[in-house]
Write an enzyme that holds these catalytic residues in place. Structure first.
Site, PDB file in Angstrom:
ATOM      1  N   GLU A 167       0.849  -1.192   0.000  1.00 45.06           N
ATOM      2  CA  GLU A 167       0.000   0.000   0.000  1.00 45.06           C
ATOM      3  C   GLU A 167       0.885   1.243   0.000  1.00 45.06           C
ATOM      4  O   GLU A 167       1.322   1.685   1.073  1.00 45.06           O
ATOM      5  CB  GLU A 167      -0.888   0.020   1.246  1.00 45.06           C
ATOM      6  CG  GLU A 167      -1.799  -1.177   1.377  1.00 45.06           C
ATOM      7  CD  GLU A 167      -3.026  -0.856   2.217  1.00 45.06           C
ATOM      8  OE1 GLU A 167      -4.129  -0.989   1.688  1.00 45.06           O
ATOM      9  OE2 GLU A 167      -2.878  -0.440   3.382  1.00 45.06           O
ATOM     10  N   GLY A 173      -6.410   6.661   0.380  1.00 44.60           N
ATOM     11  CA  GLY A 173      -7.444   7.659   0.659  1.00 44.60           C
ATOM     12  C   GLY A 173      -7.258   8.951  -0.116  1.00 44.60           C
ATOM     13  O   GLY A 173      -7.904   9.955   0.170  1.00 44.60           O
ATOM     14  N   SER A 213      -6.655   3.543  -2.818  1.00 43.64           N
ATOM     15  CA  SER A 213      -7.636   4.076  -3.777  1.00 43.64           C
ATOM     16  C   SER A 213      -8.087   3.073  -4.832  1.00 43.64           C
ATOM     17  O   SER A 213      -8.254   3.421  -6.015  1.00 43.64           O
ATOM     18  CB  SER A 213      -7.105   5.367  -4.431  1.00 43.64           C
ATOM     19  OG  SER A 213      -6.885   6.353  -3.444  1.00 43.64           O
TER      20      SER A 213
END
Ligand code: PGA
Length: 252
Positions: A167, A173, A213
């Site tokens: 990630e 986000g 995302s």
């Protein structure tokens, strides 16, 4: 063959009633969908209720964090034993938000992984570089050091129980996803390090999720990459329609 795994990380969201509504919708749509292993990660207070709702379905439940001790005077903490007791199969460890706001280090993640495995919980271990690190050309170095630090002292059979989530922090986000090519490059690199740590056979069997995302409109391209075996989804997992779309497009 690595079975794709898609997780919905609800983070600190939902009331009890909202959690129940979301889970009921997921059951209707995903109960008999077996191409992907689906896991939801509700906040602690709802784990038991969500597990009860999901009993007998193909959807698993996991926690977003835990402490490494089994029990004792650790106010505010939750133990691996408790998570197993309420029916969790997975636990997210080392999420970048835990690293950023709660002082989680690779050493702590390593202790937590060992504790989770001891109790039969499968750790979903998050690693990923920050934007400054990527800009400075340090992304691979950071990811390698997080991976090696988190997995330190584990034997190959323990590593085979783990799921890795790559990630990139700059993609979480923010609406900015790594391109499928950027993600594939890092996933391949992670698999090469795993190979050096625990041999080719295990490295080929470990599932590596992408997170940051992920949405219904970008999941397909990501999943088309050979070393991307699933996704860890934050924002888009809070809505049943978008999470179901992601899971269904996530089949290889
Ligand atoms: P996001 O979060 O999908 O909202 O970017 C992903 C995550 O933090 O696991």
């Amino acid at each position: 063959m690595r079975k794709p795994i898609i997780g919905g990380n609800w983070k600190m969201n939902k009331t009890s009633m909202e959690a129940e509504n979301l889970v009921r919708k997921l059951i209707l749509e995903l109960n008999s969908y077996e191409d992907v292993e689906t896991v939801v990660f509700p906040p602690f207070p709802y784990l038991q209720k969500v597990k009860t709702l999901l009993q007998g379905t193909g959807i698993a439940v996991g926690a977003q964090n835990m402490f490494w001790e089994e029990k004792g005077a650790y106010t505010g903490e939750v133990s691996p034993l408790m998570l197993v007791d309420v029916g969790c199969r997975y636990v997210i460890l080392g999420h970048s938000e835990r690293r950023e706001y709660f002082g989680e280090t690779d050493e702590k993640v390593n202790r937590k992984i060992k504790a989770a495995l001891k109790f039969g919980l499968r750790p979903l271990v998050c690693i990923g570089e920050k934007l400054e690190e990527r800009k400075k050309g340090l992304a691979e170095k950071v990811v390698e050091s997080q991976l090696r630090g988190s997995l330190s002292g584990l034997n190959p059979s323990q590593i085979s129980q783990i799921v890795i989530a790559y990630e990139p922090v700059w993609a979480i986000g923010t609406g900015e996803t790594a391109t499928p090519q950027q993600a594939q490059k890092m996933h391949k690199f992670i698999r090469e390090i795993l190979e050096r740590i625990c041999g080719e056979k295990i490295a080929q069997s470990v599932r590596i999720q992408y997170g940051g995302s992920v949405r219904p409109d970008n999941i397909r391209e990501l999943m088309d990459q050979p070393d991307i075996d699933g996704a860890l989804v934050g924002g888009a997992s809070l809505d049943a329609i978008s999470f179901v779309k992601i899971v269904k497009y996530g089949g290889k």
